[in-house]
Design a protein around this motif. Sequence first.
Motif, short mmCIF file in Angstrom:
data_model
loop_
_atom_site.label_atom_id
_atom_site.label_comp_id
_atom_site.label_asym_id
_atom_site.label_seq_id
_atom_site.Cartn_x
_atom_site.Cartn_y
_atom_site.Cartn_z
N PRO C 149 -50.62 32.46 -12.82
CA PRO C 149 -51.00 33.43 -11.78
C PRO C 149 -50.11 34.67 -11.78
O PRO C 149 -50.61 35.80 -11.74
N LEU C 150 -48.78 34.48 -11.86
CA LEU C 150 -47.88 35.64 -11.86
C LEU C 150 -47.96 36.39 -13.18
O LEU C 150 -47.84 37.63 -13.21
N MET C 151 -48.18 35.67 -14.29
CA MET C 151 -48.33 36.36 -15.57
C MET C 151 -49.55 37.27 -15.53
O MET C 151 -49.51 38.41 -16.00
N PHE C 152 -50.64 36.75 -14.96
CA PHE C 152 -51.84 37.56 -14.86
C PHE C 152 -51.62 38.77 -13.97
O PHE C 152 -52.08 39.88 -14.28
N SER C 153 -50.92 38.60 -12.86
CA SER C 153 -50.75 39.76 -11.98
C SER C 153 -49.89 40.81 -12.66
O SER C 153 -50.12 42.01 -12.49
N VAL C 207 -62.04 47.02 -15.49
CA VAL C 207 -61.19 46.18 -16.33
C VAL C 207 -60.44 45.16 -15.47
O VAL C 207 -60.33 43.98 -15.82
N ASP C 208 -59.95 45.60 -14.31
CA ASP C 208 -59.23 44.68 -13.43
C ASP C 208 -60.14 43.55 -12.97
O ASP C 208 -59.74 42.40 -12.88
N PHE C 209 -61.41 43.91 -12.70
CA PHE C 209 -62.39 42.91 -12.29
C PHE C 209 -62.59 41.87 -13.39
O PHE C 209 -62.60 40.66 -13.14
N VAL C 210 -62.70 42.35 -14.64
CA VAL C 210 -62.89 41.44 -15.76
C VAL C 210 -61.66 40.52 -15.91
O VAL C 210 -61.79 39.30 -16.06
N PHE C 211 -60.47 41.12 -15.79
CA PHE C 211 -59.25 40.31 -15.87
C PHE C 211 -59.24 39.25 -14.76
O PHE C 211 -58.81 38.12 -14.98
N GLY C 212 -59.71 39.65 -13.58
CA GLY C 212 -59.76 38.71 -12.47
C GLY C 212 -60.67 37.53 -12.79
O GLY C 212 -60.36 36.38 -12.47
N LEU C 213 -61.82 37.83 -13.42
CA LEU C 213 -62.75 36.76 -13.81
C LEU C 213 -62.09 35.82 -14.82
O LEU C 213 -62.15 34.60 -14.68
N VAL C 214 -61.46 36.41 -15.84
CA VAL C 214 -60.79 35.59 -16.85
C VAL C 214 -59.74 34.71 -16.19
O VAL C 214 -59.65 33.51 -16.45
N GLN C 215 -58.98 35.31 -15.26
CA GLN C 215 -57.93 34.57 -14.57
C GLN C 215 -58.50 33.35 -13.87
O GLN C 215 -57.93 32.27 -13.89
N VAL C 219 -56.76 29.92 -15.01
CA VAL C 219 -55.77 29.32 -14.13
C VAL C 219 -56.33 28.04 -13.51
O VAL C 219 -57.47 28.01 -13.04
N SER C 220 -55.51 26.99 -13.52
CA SER C 220 -55.95 25.70 -12.98
C SER C 220 -56.30 25.83 -11.50
O SER C 220 -55.59 26.46 -10.74
N PRO C 221 -57.43 25.19 -11.09
CA PRO C 221 -57.79 25.23 -9.67
C PRO C 221 -56.71 24.58 -8.81
O PRO C 221 -56.62 24.88 -7.62
N GLY C 222 -55.89 23.73 -9.41
CA GLY C 222 -54.82 23.08 -8.65
C GLY C 222 -53.82 24.07 -8.09
O GLY C 222 -53.10 23.78 -7.15
N LEU C 223 -53.77 25.26 -8.70
CA LEU C 223 -52.79 26.26 -8.25
C LEU C 223 -53.37 27.16 -7.16
O LEU C 223 -52.64 27.94 -6.56
N THR C 224 -54.66 27.07 -6.92
CA THR C 224 -55.25 27.90 -5.87
C THR C 224 -55.78 27.06 -4.72
O THR C 224 -55.71 27.46 -3.58
N LYS C 225 -56.27 25.85 -5.06
CA LYS C 225 -56.80 24.95 -4.02
C LYS C 225 -55.66 24.29 -3.27
O LYS C 225 -54.69 23.88 -3.86
#
Lengths: 214, 376, 227
Positions: C149-153, C207-215, C219-225
């Motif tokens: 998550p932090l790498m993506f941001s 581009v940010d939107f696309v990156f968000g989709l890829v993220q 990223v594992s759902p365990g890190l957001t759920k």
Amino acid sequence: MRLWGVDLGELIELTLDHIYLAGVPLIVGLLLAIPLGWLAVQRKWLYGPLLAATGLMYTIPSLALFIILPGILGTQILDPLNVLVAMTVYTIALLTRTVADALQSVPDHVKQAATAMGYSPLRRLFAVDLPLGVPVIAAGMRVAAVSNVSIVSVAALVGVSQLGILFTAGFNRNAMGPILIGVVACLILATLFDAIILSVSKALTPWQTSRSGS
Amino acid sequence: MPTVRYMVSCMIRLEGVTKRYADGTVAVDNLSFEAPEGKITVLVGPSGCGKTTSLRMINRMIEPTEGKIFVDGKDASSLKPAELRRSIGYVIQHAGLFPHRTVLSNVQTVPNLLKWDKKRAKDRAMEVLELVGLGGDFAKRYPGQLSGGQQQRVGVARALAGDPTVMLMDEPFSAIDPVVREVLQDEFLSLQERLGTTIVMVTHDIDEAIKLGHRIAVLREGGTLAQFSSPDDLLAHPNDDFVAGFVGRDRGYRALSFQRAEVPIYPAQPVELGDRPLPDEEWSIVVDANRHPIGWVERDAVEGPISQSDLQLGGTLAEEHGSLRGFLDAALSSPSGRGVVVNEGRLVGTLRPQEVLQIIRKAPRPSGDTIAGDSE
Amino acid sequence: MISSVFDWLSTPANWEGDRGIISQTLTHLEYSLIALVCAALIAVPMGLYIGHTGRGRVVAVSIAGGFRAIPSLGVLFIAVLLLLPRLRGELAFALPSLIVLVILAIPPILSGVYAGIAEVDPAARDAAKGMGMTGSQVLWQVEVPNALPLMFSGMRSAMLQIIATATIAAVVGLGGLGRFLIDGQATRDYDEMAGGALLVAALALLVDFVFGLVQRFVVSPGLTKTA
């Protein structure tokens, strides 16, 4: 006196202009970001849209802002006001999130204790939340200050007087000297801004020891 | 100090183990003990006594400066650290689950490291999850969706998955709230009994050490061994003032947990809901259809048939062949003044507190010690 | 004023051809992606090393702070002056632009990777090691997935800055959406400049939107759920 093809008097003048163009927006931007960040935290439904909108402002190329603003403000292209406004926009873009983060970093029990003692939301902001949020705000200010110093130099492309003028001048004359001096002066200025913000932050937060700081 | 030897064979042996850091501080000083096979050995002591350091030297998370550690007869320093660790279960305070992996995938960690085939790894993971009471749909969840107690169960399951003969546990129940902790400890004890895993555990809580440990190593500041013995021995014969102080002033009462004695049990005539209280007794005990006691009723407080609302609850039940502590608890906590004795949950009879206390007074007890019921 | 900008944007002729909006957008995207990949190739391994070993934290902090202070325009001109006599054709201008963008993108990526790894729950790391994971297994199976998550941001913030700043490549004559800013300024065509600026912002958002989709997929759902 000249150094690598740069007149020292001119260098001082450009440096002062640069400090003015990068520094004033930093303060104005902070003053505007505080109510915006506060609003984002106070009104939950505003948080997302407000931060998205300010974040979007940061994606506008600085060059674009410098040349579009005269059309919006009715100023001349060479008017330093364009740069001041553009840099304020970027500062707000960076600091609104910072202020929101800072206000949220204040522990809940402290906020509740303050409210329980009878602080109104606005008085609590100035008496409790903002002072305790200083370290986070300062961290954001340091990023904003350093990037402001760098971005202001782009205004040389529209001819506004500051250290970036040394870049265009050097480039046009095919001379490395002025460009190098400009870059070094920018780096020194950025370090200076950084140091000032750091020491102000330290002075404002005497309860933070250097160990638990940052 | 000579190493105490027991009849059972030992699974883990520490011989003169010392950990000294570069700055000269000694965390563990010349520590020797043997953890018997199939038993729980607890390292206990105040903070800074080197108990966690000692534990972590067993699986070489920390390397000893001096001394030798043997795991299952093999010198730990002769094995590759990663391979040694895969053969040893490891449970830590906050479980340390991987938040990005499902419960199932967390539990499969060691089987996967050991390169078991997929089906075997999954079957084993489901099996150990079942063992710790997290069967069914828990496997698909993520750690963030579990309570602290559930996370620690997953932590235990994960440690068991590789089928280790030895398990190391560092304060496994400390971060859990007291009620759940009690339940987990009980489940853990019966699980250990069933599996026969050799366990070395660290805790700062002397009550937990006495409850769970077959052997207890009390460490003092500076990382030296103050006493290594069985819990009853530790309570009855503390080696010195430090151990006596650490074990606590009420150790006499704790010691009762390990004393068995015959206490007169009086047959009691129970009543059921809908009956009337016995006319000759001030208090009557109420049981359900299976003779499980469900409460007491006071004769003078009830008019007509006994209903649920007349029941006075409270009071722990003593097991017929249990410890003196169980008898005393039952006797002192009953609203009628008589302790209820059961066998497999069914009513056997009642006992009287005075008689329990008399027996406690007569029982051999640690010298210079205070027992509940005695005045100082 | 706004309607005339809209007119410029909706004139089909402005979209077509070598110097049209579509072609310049693709060029802009190309520069930006190359710069991001180069910056990531430098900053990600550095961040992983510093985060995993805990060594060289000071280096990470000073690079993250120091690089931000480097004025892009100055570096661009220095690089052009240095490389122009040594390189031929477009490369003499493309390489300097790339250098500027890479310098710009390193700080956010480096801090994202470093902070992501450093903030992995120490208990999870300890458990991983204690169960017998080797150093690289801990890194790739535990630390990196949790740092995503932090790498993506960090990556997303780097990409936003790259896209905004890639406009200055036009200053040294290269293509990309910056052309509309520079050419518009030269011909005093306000609509072209404003239109170009809008296109840059729109590209950044897309581009940010696309990156968000890829993220979301990576990223594992365990890190957001949470429960």
